[in-house]
Design an enzyme around this catalytic site. Sequence first.
Site, short mmCIF file in Angstrom:
data_model
loop_
_atom_site.label_atom_id
_atom_site.label_comp_id
_atom_site.label_asym_id
_atom_site.label_seq_id
_atom_site.Cartn_x
_atom_site.Cartn_y
_atom_site.Cartn_z
N LEU A 1 0.90 -1.41 0.21
CA LEU A 1 0.01 0.26 0.14
C LEU A 1 0.73 1.16 -0.24
CD1 LEU A 1 -2.53 -0.76 2.28
CD2 LEU A 1 -2.38 -1.54 0.21
N LYS B 1 5.51 9.62 0.44
CA LYS B 1 6.12 9.40 1.35
C LYS B 1 6.89 8.08 0.78
CE LYS B 1 3.45 7.01 5.25
NZ LYS B 1 3.15 6.89 6.19
N GLY C 1 -4.36 1.11 15.17
CA GLY C 1 -5.50 1.08 16.00
C GLY C 1 -4.80 -0.03 17.01
N ASN D 1 -2.45 -2.73 16.21
CA ASN D 1 -2.27 -3.64 14.96
C ASN D 1 -1.31 -2.83 13.81
OD1 ASN D 1 -3.06 -4.36 12.36
ND2 ASN D 1 -4.26 -2.59 12.06
N ASN E 1 5.44 8.15 10.16
CA ASN E 1 4.57 9.40 9.70
C ASN E 1 5.41 10.58 9.89
OD1 ASN E 1 2.95 7.10 8.60
ND2 ASN E 1 2.71 7.02 11.74
N HIS F 1 53.04 11.58 0.45
CA HIS F 1 53.07 12.81 1.39
C HIS F 1 52.89 13.73 0.68
CE1 HIS F 1 56.54 10.60 4.33
NE2 HIS F 1 56.56 10.64 3.11
N ASN G 1 47.47 17.21 -14.82
CA ASN G 1 47.73 16.76 -15.96
C ASN G 1 46.64 17.02 -16.76
OD1 ASN G 1 45.71 17.05 -14.05
ND2 ASN G 1 44.88 15.21 -13.97
N ARG H 1 66.46 21.80 -12.52
CA ARG H 1 66.75 22.93 -11.37
C ARG H 1 67.14 23.84 -11.91
NH1 ARG H 1 67.49 18.48 -6.67
NH2 ARG H 1 69.50 18.53 -6.79
C1 UD1 Z 1 -3.73 2.04 9.63
C2 UD1 Z 1 -4.37 1.03 10.06
C3 UD1 Z 1 -3.73 0.95 12.16
C4 UD1 Z 1 -2.64 -0.07 12.41
C5 UD1 Z 1 -1.15 0.96 11.50
C6 UD1 Z 1 0.32 1.21 11.80
C7 UD1 Z 1 -5.94 1.13 9.20
C8 UD1 Z 1 -7.98 1.40 8.98
N1 UD1 Z 1 -5.28 1.35 10.08
O1 UD1 Z 1 -3.46 2.63 10.52
O2 UD1 Z 1 -5.10 0.01 12.77
O3 UD1 Z 1 -2.19 0.50 13.13
O4 UD1 Z 1 -1.71 1.66 10.24
O5 UD1 Z 1 0.87 1.77 11.19
O6 UD1 Z 1 -5.75 0.00 7.98
N2 UD1 Z 1 -3.01 4.08 2.08
C9 UD1 Z 1 -3.20 3.93 0.41
N3 UD1 Z 1 -4.38 4.31 0.85
C10 UD1 Z 1 -5.65 5.09 1.07
C11 UD1 Z 1 -4.98 4.96 2.32
C12 UD1 Z 1 -3.39 4.90 3.05
O7 UD1 Z 1 -2.95 3.63 -0.06
O8 UD1 Z 1 -6.28 5.46 0.92
C13 UD1 Z 1 -1.94 2.94 2.34
C14 UD1 Z 1 -0.07 4.51 3.15
O9 UD1 Z 1 0.30 4.85 1.33
C15 UD1 Z 1 0.23 2.98 3.98
C16 UD1 Z 1 -1.43 2.65 4.35
O10 UD1 Z 1 -2.05 2.32 3.31
O11 UD1 Z 1 1.43 2.42 3.38
C17 UD1 Z 1 -1.42 2.53 5.73
O12 UD1 Z 1 -1.25 3.88 5.64
P1 UD1 Z 1 -2.20 4.98 6.56
O13 UD1 Z 1 -2.72 6.15 6.61
O14 UD1 Z 1 -0.24 5.23 7.12
O15 UD1 Z 1 -2.85 4.40 7.84
P2 UD1 Z 1 -2.83 4.86 9.45
O16 UD1 Z 1 -3.76 5.87 9.58
O17 UD1 Z 1 -1.08 4.20 10.39
MG MG Z 2 1.01 4.84 8.81
#
Ligand code: UD1
Ligand code: MG
Length: 468
Positions: free
Chosen positions: A10, A24, A151, A179, A233, A369, A392, A446
């Site tokens: 993701l 990111k 989470g 999580n 983050n 040196h 050079n 020289r």
């Molecule tokens: C998420 C989890 C949370 C967990 C945490 C761990 C959910 C709802 N929550 O929260 O339980 O503790 O990760 O770090 O999943 N992303 C997308 N598309 C979107 C939103 C996010 O691709 O629409 C990707 C982001 O780029 C990232 C990842 O998903 O790589 C997580 O998204 P992020 O917004 O960081 O979630 P958290 O709020 O950290």
């Molecule tokens: Mg996150």
Amino acid sequence: MNLSIGAVVLAAGEGKRLKLNAPKPLAPCLDKKLIDFPIRELKKFFSQNKIESKITVVIGHQRDLVRSYVEKNHSEISFAIQEKQLGTADALRSYFNSSIVTKEFHYTLVICADTPVVSADDLTALLTLVKSEDLDGVAASFIESNPKGYGRIVRGKKGFHIIEEKDASDEIRKITEVNSGLYLLKTSYVVEHLKEIDSNNKSGEFYLTDVFKDGFNVKAHCFENAETFLGVNDLRQLETVEHSLRVKIKKQHRENGVRFIDAPHSYIDSEVEIGEGTVIYPNTFITGKTKIGKNVVIEMGAQISDSIVDDEARVLAYSILEGAHLHCKAAAGPFARLRPGADIGPEAKIGNFVEIKKSVLDRGVKVSHLSYVGDAFVGENTNIGCGFITCNYDGANKHITKIGKNCFIGSDSQTVAPVEIGDDCFVASSSTITKHMPDGSFAISRNQQTTKEGIAHRFIKKKEHKKG
Ligand code: UD1
Ligand code: MG
């Protein structure tokens, strides 16, 4: 039938809090970008376990940048586009909508682009658990004393579910099991339950975490080492994960027989190779695709990038090697600078305040040196005195200097390139060599010394002592 897994990274989020001029997934992390780490570990995990697989990166924010970086640096990666960042469940929907093949894998593995410390071994542990208990899904969790933002894993008699920070009551916010965002799920299970996820929550987002429900055949597996799942983050977390990755890298080298005098102050990139018996002093930076042999000594303050240092060589204090090759038992420094193309032969010695650029110095050459050698070839066992310069550059072009073997080049000399000195030559101190020297020749260029006795007092100026 072979086990097959579709992996989803993701990476569609924006990552505003990092305050970098980049999406990111492309935030710098050691010598790489954040997204390189999950991709590398996924590949390792699949090849170690011989799993039929496909890796898909979900892109959204600044997707062209992320896509072109990933395509350039990794092979065989697919992409799914999430038009609007509506949440992690929506990101996974975009993945399943991107190709029908995605639904054919036995399992779907979801990993976030911003968790670079997760290793292939952690992924194997998840797989083992899912298979041994025939689970429909597993979420990796860990204990975080400061769980803000994560989470929470809410365990009950019938299993567990996940409540996001924003939706949690004060009581639930006290839970420290959180999580990680890493999941392994049966594809049939996740496809089915993804349909049911809505955005009725405080964020108005589609939460992927809602696929885990009480009473389902799913589990949260709490990993002991919380550092593994640290997410990036903000810049503080980036620093923390980089530190964590460096600790892992050094641990691996230590296990291979590398001795650190003060490991926290040595900085080693992820692709660096180091042989057994090598000793590394503090305040050292070893980066890029550097390869260091066995029983090498790297003293304090050394900076080595994209270089090769062969067995038993020594990089003495405060020396800089950049695209250089130090052969077996050669030494450079203290305060040496080996620039790209510096090829220092076996047992050769480069001393203090010596700069070498794009030059091949053969076995046993000594430049001890204060010298500059650029665009040159120096033959075996030639000794170059203090303060030698290869001139050079004529202001427009670089020219080559060739010095044969077993030569003696006196101190404070220079060669004006292009010029060639044969084997067994002797250049007298303070000479400027502009013409070719045949083998065995002697050159001096020289002025003759004139000595006049008894007149030095005319030249020596005495300081006047002020009175009072
Ligand atoms: C998420 C989890 C949370 C967990 C945490 C761990 C959910 C709802 N929550 O929260 O339980 O503790 O990760 O770090 O999943 N992303 C997308 N598309 C979107 C939103 C996010 O691709 O629409 C990707 C982001 O780029 C990232 C990842 O998903 O790589 C997580 O998204 P992020 O917004 O960081 O979630 P958290 O709020 O950290
Ligand atoms: Mg996150």
